[in-house]
Design a protein around this motif. Structure first.
Motif, PDB file in Angstrom:
ATOM      1  N   ASN A   1      -0.771  -2.829  -4.436  1.00  8.39           N
ATOM      2  CA  ASN A   1      -2.165  -3.284  -4.476  1.00  8.39           C
ATOM      3  C   ASN A   1      -3.120  -2.115  -4.287  1.00  8.39           C
ATOM      4  N   LEU A   2      -2.714  -1.181  -3.449  1.00  7.57           N
ATOM      5  CA  LEU A   2      -3.565  -0.009  -3.182  1.00  7.57           C
ATOM      6  C   LEU A   2      -2.708   1.251  -3.211  1.00  7.57           C
TER       7      LEU A   2
ATOM      8  N   VAL B   1      -5.425  -1.043  -7.271  1.00  8.68           N
ATOM      9  CA  VAL B   1      -6.582  -0.205  -6.919  1.00  8.68           C
ATOM     10  C   VAL B   1      -6.063   1.201  -6.610  1.00  8.68           C
ATOM     11  N   ILE B   2      -6.715   2.187  -7.228  1.00  9.41           N
ATOM     12  CA  ILE B   2      -6.300   3.575  -6.993  1.00  9.41           C
ATOM     13  C   ILE B   2      -7.438   4.344  -6.325  1.00  9.41           C
TER      14      ILE B   2
ATOM     15  N   ILE C   1       0.861  -1.189   0.000  1.00  7.40           N
ATOM     16  CA  ILE C   1       0.000   0.000   0.000  1.00  7.40           C
ATOM     17  C   ILE C   1       0.893   1.235   0.000  1.00  7.40           C
TER      18      ILE C   1
END
Lengths: 254, 309
Positions: free
Chosen positions: B252-253, B274-275, B196
């Motif tokens: 991932n994020l 994922v944004i 992240i």
């Protein structure tokens, strides 16, 4: 001490790059071109060293079309003393004059001009290669200080603080040396109008690849240029609670 | 012929981006040899020997190879080059610094920052700040390549059993010497390796306000990044910079806070899984790539996130 600063004419930083209809080059017709931003930082650094009395002459050089004279005049207006254009009609972004060829041309110029220091941008914002300074340093057998955020000239040496992945690193380089600039080295000035007028009278010589005994034939051929896959916009969420819920239960990333 | 991967040595350890370069090498035809060069790097060579897919580890261990000085390291690689069809470096600041020096000494036009192996001689690489993807074909006999880590999975760090062989470490050129390093010390994960990432932009308004980002990062176990605008404004050091001229990340994020979404920045993070975008300007371009957008004042959102996570 003499400093050589190579500068490149590139698509302006604020202009969106478009692929040409042939699918093998970029559409650079009728778009704004400017000096590569990292090269502006290189020119500024050289001018500051001159203002500090540590440098006596700044020679700027560009490899590109006749219009690259404008880029050189910009550098002259900021404080460079003399300019050299190595004129070529080949593209300077992709499928034309490549970093290795540029490094060879610059080596020939260094051997003519005998500078103690070459300051140049770490990469140009068109082909994004980040190679030319290191290659020039290799061909000359000189020291290299890449991605510089601080430069301190000493006696026969120069201390260069470099931006590396984990933070900063300071190296001491034996002169002559090559320095490539990173963003935080300085903030380039704008040329004042009287200096722009004066720059028109400063000397600008034009040479060819043949004059320097180098070839601009590319080693890489461009097979295709395409748009990167587009990301679709997702959804707008109303508040922090919804965001956290979506990240936990929908995307499952937290 | 075999393929040489020049390992990024992080201090005395094997740098993680080396594993991505090994994966890129595995898509070419030939045994993979990994060169570990540095000073007192037996542990890194040992780690490299366990990487899945490697056939041999070459170790050049000498005092003058400490800190990977390009002037001393490039000749070591060049001396080995005749046995290899491809020489790969991770596109870290280490690889970016050393690879072109090797390429020039071999009279080879390097191919920087590849994102795909198309064939043994053609490779895809982003140009124009990632606005275009070029496939280029090399006519050079030997290919010198830097590999963008986020475009290739990491090779397994365990499972291999390559032999370790000492190679000639060359000599000190005396051209440069190491003076000091000021490394960012942080308990947080490394930006390019984090699952992240939360990044702040000019919207933060000051370096002090980055503490709001840091608090949320600590709740999430995230790394902290920044846009070029925030770096240019002096809010945070340059090694925080995510973007075409900074670090390329693909976690991932990815949470972008107060970042408008300049092309330059998008080029460094748009491959994230994922944004999330948090920005009070609903027209900000960052929303066009965000999976979840929250139009709100970051000075309200960050404390609320800190409290509720």
């Amino acid at each position: 001490m003499k400093v050589l600063v190579p500068v490149k004419r590139c698509l302006d930083y604020n202009v969106k790059a478009r692929i040409a209809s042939d699918g093998k080059s970029m559409d650079l017709a009728n778009v704004k071109m400017s000096m590569n931003p990292f090269d502006e930082i290189a020119v500024e650094e050289a001018v500051r060293l001159k203002e500090a009395g540590k440098v006596s002459e700044i020679v700027v050089v560009s490899i590109g079309p006749d219009k690259a004279q404008e880029t050189l005049r910009t550098a002259l207006a900021v404080g460079a003393d003399r300019a050299i254009l190595v004129q070529t009609d080949k593209p300077t972004d992709l499928g034309g004059v490549e970093p290795l060829a540029v490094a060879k041309a610059l080596k020939a110029l260094v051997e003519k001009e005998n500078p103690d220091l070459v300051i140049m941008g770490k990469q140009s914002i068109d082909d994004d290669s980040n190679q030319t300074g290191q290659m020039l340093s290799a061909l000359l057998g000189w020291s290299q200080g890449t991605f510089a955020s601080k430069v301190e000239l000493g006696d026969g040496n120069v201390s260069v603080t470099r931006e590396i992945d984990g933070g900063l690193e300071t190296l001491k380089l034996k002169l002559p040396a090559i320095i490539t600039t990173d963003l935080r080295l300085n903030e380039p000035r704008y040329a004042a109008l009287p200096n722009i007028m004066k720059a028109k009278k400063k000397p600008l010589d034009t040479l060819s690849a043949d004059d320097l005994g180098v070839s601009f034939e590319p080693r890489l051929s461009v097979v295709s240029i395409s748009e990167p896959p587009k990301r679709e916009a997702g959804e707008k969420v109303a508040d922090v609670d919804t965001l956290i819920d979506k990240l936990k239960n929908e995307a499952k990333v937290i | 012929m075999s393929i040489l991967v020049v390992a990024d040595i992080d201090g005395k350890e094997l740098g993680p981006a080396t594993l991505n370069a090994v994966t890129a090498a595995s898509q070419l035809d030939g045994d993979i040899h990994v060169l570990t060069a540095g000073d007192g790097i037996s542990a890194a060579a040992e780690a490299a020997s366990k990487v899945a897919g490697g056939a041999k580890v070459l170790k050049a261990d000498a005092g003058h190879l400490c800190h990977a000085l390009a002037e001393n390291l490039a000749p070591v690689v060049v001396a080995l080059a005749s046995d290899y069809s491809h020489i790969l470096f991770p596109a870290t600041t280490f690889g970016k610094n050393v690879a072109p020096r090797v390429a020039a000494l071999l009279d080879t036009q390097q191919i920087s920052d590849i994102t795909k192996v198309v064939s043994a001689s053609s490779f895809e690489r982003p140009v124009y700040a990632g606005n275009a993807l070029a496939v280029v074909e090399s006519t050079d006999d030997k290919k010198v390549i830097t590999v963008r880590a986020t475009a290739f999975d990491k090779a397994a760090a365990e499972g291999g059993s390559a032999s370790v062989e000492d190679v000639d470490a060359g000599s000190d050129t005396g051209l440069s010497s190491f003076e000091k390093a000021e490394l960012s010390e942080s308990e947080r994960p490394e930006l390019t390796a984090a699952d992240i990432v939360i990044s702040g932009g000019r919207g933060l308004g000051s370096g002090e306000n980055f503490s709001l980002i840091e608090k949320v990062a600590d709740k999430l176990g995230a790394a902290v990044g920044a846009s070029r605008a925030a770096v240019d404004a002096g809010y945070v050091p340059n090694d925080y910079q995510v973007g075409q001229t900074g670090k390329i990340v693909a976690p991932n994020l990815y949470i972008a806070v107060g970042i408008s979404g300049a092309i330059q920045h998008l080029a460094g993070m748009k491959d994230s899984k994922v944004i999330v975008a948090i920005n009070k300007d609903e027209e900000a371009p960052i929303f066009q790539v965000a999976d979840y957008g929250l139009v709100a004042d970051l000075f309200d959102v960050l404390p609320e996130l800190d409290q509720k996570l």
